[in-house]
Design an enzyme around this catalytic site. Structure first.
Site, short mmCIF file in Angstrom:
data_model
loop_
_atom_site.label_atom_id
_atom_site.label_comp_id
_atom_site.label_asym_id
_atom_site.label_seq_id
_atom_site.Cartn_x
_atom_site.Cartn_y
_atom_site.Cartn_z
N HIS A 37 17.04 32.08 43.45
CA HIS A 37 15.82 32.89 43.35
C HIS A 37 16.15 34.30 42.88
O HIS A 37 15.35 34.94 42.20
CB HIS A 37 15.13 32.99 44.72
N GLY A 149 12.09 28.93 37.22
CA GLY A 149 13.46 28.51 36.97
C GLY A 149 13.53 27.27 36.09
O GLY A 149 12.72 26.36 36.20
N LYS A 151 15.75 25.13 36.41
CA LYS A 151 16.19 24.03 37.28
C LYS A 151 15.06 23.00 37.44
O LYS A 151 15.28 21.81 37.43
CB LYS A 151 16.59 24.62 38.64
N ASP A 152 13.82 23.51 37.60
CA ASP A 152 12.64 22.64 37.70
C ASP A 152 12.03 22.54 36.30
O ASP A 152 10.95 23.08 36.04
CB ASP A 152 11.65 23.21 38.72
#
Ligand code: PAF
Length: 281
Positions: A37, A149, A151-152
């Protein structure tokens, strides 16, 4: 940093900043903040003269048998982390503030083409919950830009499509995935892993990287690459949900596509891990 729990208080503060012609960057989160984060927060701090973060564990994006009740909640630690990162406003609403009519009666946003594939096939309703809460948060905060992000990756793609389809006046910024030293993508859900599973977990990124390297060197037998990765993950102890090579917009790729993304979701013990690697040739 100011901490507020009501929509009215966020609006009052942010509208004042807009009147002062200050740009506002926003990072929506579900809290339990970690170094992953922090990279979103740093991207927001670079983009906005004022920066807002929300912490809200959104019940609408969890399925009935998922981890909503147990999802780690650490608002005091999150507050310190955000203050140290230079955040100006932390929005910490409760469920009734976001869904005053209850979940069932709420208006929902569906991005149909992107929400039923990949993770959406295994988590029915998940992306509807994400799109709905992100639309609400963007309407509440009214930022100039919002950071999500990579990542997602599917979530990011759903949100970009929603913002485009609904003509929402906000710039969506992607922040790169932050990894542990052994390659595991940082996630609040990594804490569900036992010590033994934590040792195995980096294999997911290894298999994604292996497939990406083969694609980069010109290999184009997508089903063979996907099948080999699924078998490797199964023998390492994962229960893979999918391992999929896609175009960057998540369409099935043409053989001559140059820009691809390899995405995977796999269960390991109690944890469900997702990750992806982008590749160009
Ligand atoms: O990525 C997350 O933490 C959540 O899905 C988000 C974007 C904050 C919406 O609840």
């Amino acid at each position: 940093m100011e901490v507020v729990t009501s929509i009215a208080a966020v609006r009052e503060r942010v509208r004042q900043w807009h009147r002062e012609r200050l740009s506002v960057a926003f990072v929506p989160t579900m809290g339990n903040l970690h170094a992953g984060h922090v990279s979103l927060i740093e991207a927001a701090a670079r983009r906005g003269e004022r920066f807002v973060a929300s912490i809200f564990v959104n019940p609408m994006q969890f399925g009935p048998n998922e981890d909503f009740a147990h999802y780690p909640r650490t608002p005091r630690e999150d507050e310190h982390m955000l203050a140290a990162a230079g955040c100006h406003l932390m929005f910490l609403p409760d469920v009734a503030e976001i869904y005053p009519r209850g979940l069932e009666a709420s208006t929902r946003i569906d991005v149909p083409e992107l929400s039923r594939i990949l993770c959406g096939a295994f988590r029915p309703g998940h992306f509807e919950g994400v799109a709905t809460v992100v639309a609400k948060l963007l309407n509440i905060v009214e930022p100039n830009c919002a950071v999500f992000g990579e990542k997602d990756y599917q979530q990011l793609t759903v949100i970009r499509r929603m913002v485009a389809d609904l003509c929402m006046p906000v710039e969506i910024i992607a922040a790169p995935t932050v990894r542990e030293a052994d390659g595991l993508a940082m996630s609040s859900r990594n804490q569900y892993l036992t010590a033994a599973e934590r040792g195995i977990a980096p294999r997911l990124f290894e298999e994604l990287s292996r497939a990406a390297a083969r694609l980069a060197s010109g290999e184009r037998d997508f089903p063979a690459l996907e099948g080999a990765a699924v078998r490797a993950l199964e023998s390492a102890g994962f229960r893979p949900e999918y391992f999929s090579i896609r175009a960057r917009d998540l369409e099935l790729p043409r053989r001559d596509a140059r820009d691809l993304v390899v995405l995977a979701a796999a269960r390991l013990g109690r944890a469900r891990l997702i990750d992806n690697v982008q590749v160009s040739r």
